[in-house]
Design a protein around this motif. Structure first.
Motif, PDB file in Angstrom:
ATOM      1  N   ALA A 122       0.833  -1.205   0.000  1.00 18.93           N
ATOM      2  CA  ALA A 122       0.000   0.000   0.000  1.00 18.93           C
ATOM      3  C   ALA A 122       0.867   1.254   0.000  1.00 18.93           C
ATOM      4  O   ALA A 122       0.599   2.210  -0.737  1.00 18.93           O
ATOM      5  N   GLY A 123       1.912   1.264   0.798  1.00 19.64           N
ATOM      6  CA  GLY A 123       2.792   2.424   0.842  1.00 19.64           C
ATOM      7  C   GLY A 123       3.470   2.680  -0.487  1.00 19.64           C
ATOM      8  O   GLY A 123       3.596   3.834  -0.927  1.00 19.64           O
ATOM      9  N   THR A 124       3.924   1.616  -1.148  1.00 18.07           N
ATOM     10  CA  THR A 124       4.576   1.766  -2.454  1.00 18.07           C
ATOM     11  C   THR A 124       3.623   2.341  -3.483  1.00 18.07           C
ATOM     12  O   THR A 124       3.977   3.246  -4.249  1.00 18.07           O
ATOM     13  N   LEU A 125       2.391   1.821  -3.500  1.00 18.33           N
ATOM     14  CA  LEU A 125       1.410   2.297  -4.485  1.00 18.33           C
ATOM     15  C   LEU A 125       1.049   3.760  -4.234  1.00 18.33           C
ATOM     16  O   LEU A 125       0.903   4.541  -5.168  1.00 18.33           O
ATOM     17  N   ILE A 126       0.902   4.123  -2.965  1.00 22.16           N
ATOM     18  CA  ILE A 126       0.542   5.503  -2.638  1.00 22.16           C
ATOM     19  C   ILE A 126       1.637   6.470  -3.054  1.00 22.16           C
ATOM     20  O   ILE A 126       1.379   7.501  -3.683  1.00 22.16           O
ATOM     21  N   VAL A 127       2.883   6.128  -2.723  1.00 25.09           N
ATOM     22  CA  VAL A 127       3.993   7.004  -3.078  1.00 25.09           C
ATOM     23  C   VAL A 127       4.141   7.098  -4.600  1.00 25.09           C
ATOM     24  O   VAL A 127       4.332   8.188  -5.154  1.00 25.09           O
ATOM     25  N   THR A 128       4.050   5.957  -5.281  1.00 30.15           N
ATOM     26  CA  THR A 128       4.152   5.958  -6.745  1.00 30.15           C
ATOM     27  C   THR A 128       3.051   6.797  -7.363  1.00 30.15           C
ATOM     28  O   THR A 128       3.282   7.568  -8.302  1.00 30.15           O
TER      29      THR A 128
END
Length: 298
Positions: A122-128
């Protein structure tokens, strides 16, 4: 805002440009991660680190190129210029960014293993998403405004005949009837060149739109547009010696003698026929030649 999202937007239909767009997106992602090293990459110590980080850009390029090249083929109507809007372009970019983030997350997990504490999905998708969506949406809006201004202003400077129907009628008897023949060599349409409005490609068929007793009529012929174009190229305007029935788009052939007005939007020029009943798009590759031909007819 909602009105802006519904405005027409150019849908890229040239393979070369899709590859170029995919390349620049991949290069941006690779360089961004190499320079700023988010997601804990700055703490990662490994041989050939730069090459591994640039791998994110390579994966982004491959995913983007695949989606840009394959999806429009699978969903041609959804990605047609007639249906594409600013909102759809932004939505498409959002989907693209999400898929890129998902793919790069698994690539990151494969790279770092248990060597450092990596981010969750989730963190990776949000930052991306946050990295990509705002500049992407802004670029779409800016490109829309620039193209709209360019083509709207340019279209007003393109001259057309004041009364095309009168001019066309006056030259009908000077030109022989033309025949459009289907691939079976049996089905055909014979008409004066001046009565043709336009021809539209429909998969393996072509729809010929013409005037029958001064009213628009349509006939469907089993023939490619290129085949009919070669038949139409035999007709020329006796006063100028030029062919006035020309290709203006990969899916359209138009009779320039029937053009009553030219307008422009973010997608390019639009040719108006029959009091605006028909609006024919002009592809970018035909802009210069078509404008020059219209000026010679005016």
């Amino acid at each position: 805002m909602w009105q802006l999202l519904r405005q027409p937007y150019p849908c890229e239909d040239v393979v070369r440009r899709r590859w170029v767009k995919a390349f620049w997106i991949g290069l941006f992602v690779g360089l961004f991660l190499l320079i700023f090293q988010p997601f804990g990459l700055n703490n990662w110590q490994t041989p050939y680190k730069a090459a591994k980080v640039l791998g994110f850009g390579l994966i982004t390029f491959l995913i983007t190129a695949f989606l840009y090249l394959v999806t429009p083929v699978l969903l041609p109507r959804h990605f047609s210029s007639e249906n594409w809007t600013v909102g759809r372009e932004i939505l498409w970019i959002t989907i693209l960014i999400t898929l890129i983030g998902l793919t790069n997350y698994f690539y990151l997990q494969w790279l770092i293993g248990n060597s450092i504490h990596g981010p969750d999905l989730a963190g990776t998708l949000i930052v991306t998403f946050l990295i990509g969506i705002f500049p992407a949406a802004a670029s779409v809006v800016v490109n829309y405004i620039v193209r709209l201004k360019k083509y709207s202003e340019s279209a007003r400077e393109i001259p057309v005949r004041d009364h095309p129907e009168t001019t066309v009628t006056a030259t009908v008897e000077q030109r022989a009837l033309m025949a459009l023949t289907a691939e079976n060599e049996k089905d055909s349409l014979i008409l004066p060149p001046a009565d043709l409005l336009y021809v539209e490609s429909s998969d393996n068929y072509s729809t010929v739109v013409y005037l029958k007793e001064a009213q628009p009529a349509k006939v469907l012929l089993r023939s490619s547009l290129s085949r009919l174009e070669s038949q139409l190229n035999q007709d020329t305007d006796p006063t100028t010696g030029q062919n006035t029935i020309v290709r203006c788009h990969r899916s359209y052939i138009v009779n320039l003698e029937r053009v009553e007005k030219v307008t422009g939007n973010a997608q390019g020029y639009k040719l108006h026929l029959q009091n605006g009943t028909f609006q024919i798009p002009v592809a970018r590759k035909y802009n210069d030649t078509l404008v020059a031909r219209l000026k010679s007819l005016a």
